[in-house]
Design a protein around this motif. Structure first.
Motif, PDB file in Angstrom:
ATOM      1  N   ASN A 159      10.374 -12.706 -12.258  1.00 24.36           N
ATOM      2  CA  ASN A 159      10.387 -12.709 -13.727  1.00 24.36           C
ATOM      3  C   ASN A 159       9.254 -11.898 -14.350  1.00 24.36           C
ATOM      4  O   ASN A 159       9.289 -11.616 -15.544  1.00 24.36           O
ATOM      5  N   ASP A 160       8.280 -11.499 -13.557  1.00 22.90           N
ATOM      6  CA  ASP A 160       7.191 -10.692 -14.102  1.00 22.90           C
ATOM      7  C   ASP A 160       7.308  -9.216 -13.700  1.00 22.90           C
ATOM      8  O   ASP A 160       6.376  -8.438 -13.884  1.00 22.90           O
ATOM      9  N   TYR A 161       8.455  -8.828 -13.182  1.00 12.35           N
ATOM     10  CA  TYR A 161       8.675  -7.432 -12.799  1.00 12.35           C
ATOM     11  C   TYR A 161       9.452  -6.709 -13.892  1.00 12.35           C
ATOM     12  O   TYR A 161      10.487  -7.188 -14.353  1.00 12.35           O
ATOM     13  N   ASP A 162       8.933  -5.571 -14.307  1.00 14.05           N
ATOM     14  CA  ASP A 162       9.619  -4.745 -15.302  1.00 14.05           C
ATOM     15  C   ASP A 162      10.444  -3.685 -14.588  1.00 14.05           C
ATOM     16  O   ASP A 162       9.892  -2.827 -13.893  1.00 14.05           O
ATOM     17  N   SER A 192       0.815  -1.216   0.000  1.00  9.40           N
ATOM     18  CA  SER A 192       0.000   0.000   0.000  1.00  9.40           C
ATOM     19  C   SER A 192       0.848   1.265   0.000  1.00  9.40           C
ATOM     20  O   SER A 192       0.435   2.306  -0.498  1.00  9.40           O
ATOM     21  N   GLU A 193       2.045   1.166   0.555  1.00  2.15           N
ATOM     22  CA  GLU A 193       2.922   2.336   0.621  1.00  2.15           C
ATOM     23  C   GLU A 193       3.827   2.482  -0.609  1.00  2.15           C
ATOM     24  O   GLU A 193       4.067   3.582  -1.086  1.00  2.15           O
ATOM     25  N   TYR A 194       4.353   1.348  -1.127  1.00  3.22           N
ATOM     26  CA  TYR A 194       5.364   1.401  -2.195  1.00  3.22           C
ATOM     27  C   TYR A 194       4.925   0.779  -3.510  1.00  3.22           C
ATOM     28  O   TYR A 194       5.622   0.912  -4.513  1.00  3.22           O
ATOM     29  N   GLY A 195       3.821   0.050  -3.495  1.00  6.54           N
ATOM     30  CA  GLY A 195       3.398  -0.665  -4.690  1.00  6.54           C
ATOM     31  C   GLY A 195       3.989  -2.073  -4.694  1.00  6.54           C
ATOM     32  O   GLY A 195       4.680  -2.484  -3.767  1.00  6.54           O
ATOM     33  N   ILE A 196       3.707  -2.802  -5.752  1.00  8.78           N
ATOM     34  CA  ILE A 196       4.186  -4.172  -5.876  1.00  8.78           C
ATOM     35  C   ILE A 196       5.583  -4.122  -6.482  1.00  8.78           C
ATOM     36  O   ILE A 196       5.755  -4.002  -7.692  1.00  8.78           O
TER      37      ILE A 196
END
Length: 166
Positions: A56-59, A16-20
């Motif tokens: 692997n799904d993080y850009d 909630s503070e930084y995002g995923i």
């Protein structure tokens, strides 16, 4: 070789503070946590090659990509649903360095001081501070602090596999 493990995402209370984002991408004092970690590694471990696992799904954003490239960080994309041990095992299978010593720094861990050891096999431990789901040592008193080293990459991989990557 140094492996900075950031193959999973931050816990739900931080989303909630930084995002995923991966754990080492959390902002800290106007930098990403991984920038502080890289500085710590370079100061204390010389010019050993640094690898960083990320989901692997993080850009990776352009500015983060430049920082990683400028610091010669080799990014390894791993399955964010894998266990911690399986993710490390997969990274070690990808890394084709002949160097045997494997040092691991957890992606959510920041060391400000480091007392160099004379051994290539160690785990830093300490007493817990605050309420958190700590990973306790066998004595049920101390916790692992997130910095480990193993003198043999192949032996460490065999141990991980033999213990179902846990």
């Amino acid at each position: 070789m140094i492996l900075l493990t950031s193959g999973g995402y931050v816990s739900s209370d931080l989303v909630s503070e930084y995002g995923i984002i991966p754990s080492s991408f959390v902002p800290l004092k106007n930098l990403r946590l991984f920038e502080h970690q890289i500085n710590f590694i370079k100061k204390n471990f010389g010019n050993r090659q640094i690898f960083m696992s990320i989901p692997n799904d993080y850009d990776i954003g352009e500015s983060d990509r430049k920082i990683l490239k400028n610091n010669d960080i080799n990014v390894i994309k791993t399955d964010p649903n894998s266990s911690y041990g399986k993710s490390i095992y997969d990274c070690l299978n990808i890394i084709s360095l002949k160097e045997e010593v494997v040092t691991i720094l957890n992606g959510d861990t920041l060391f400000l001081k480091y007392n160099n050891t004379k051994s290539d096999d160690y785990a830093f431990i300490g007493l817990p501070d605050g309420n958190y789901n700590w990973d306790y040592c066998k004595d049920n008193k101390h916790i692992y602090l997130g910095l480990f080293s193993f003198s043999s990459k192949e032996t460490f991989k065999k141990i991980l596999k033999h213990n179902d990557y846990s």
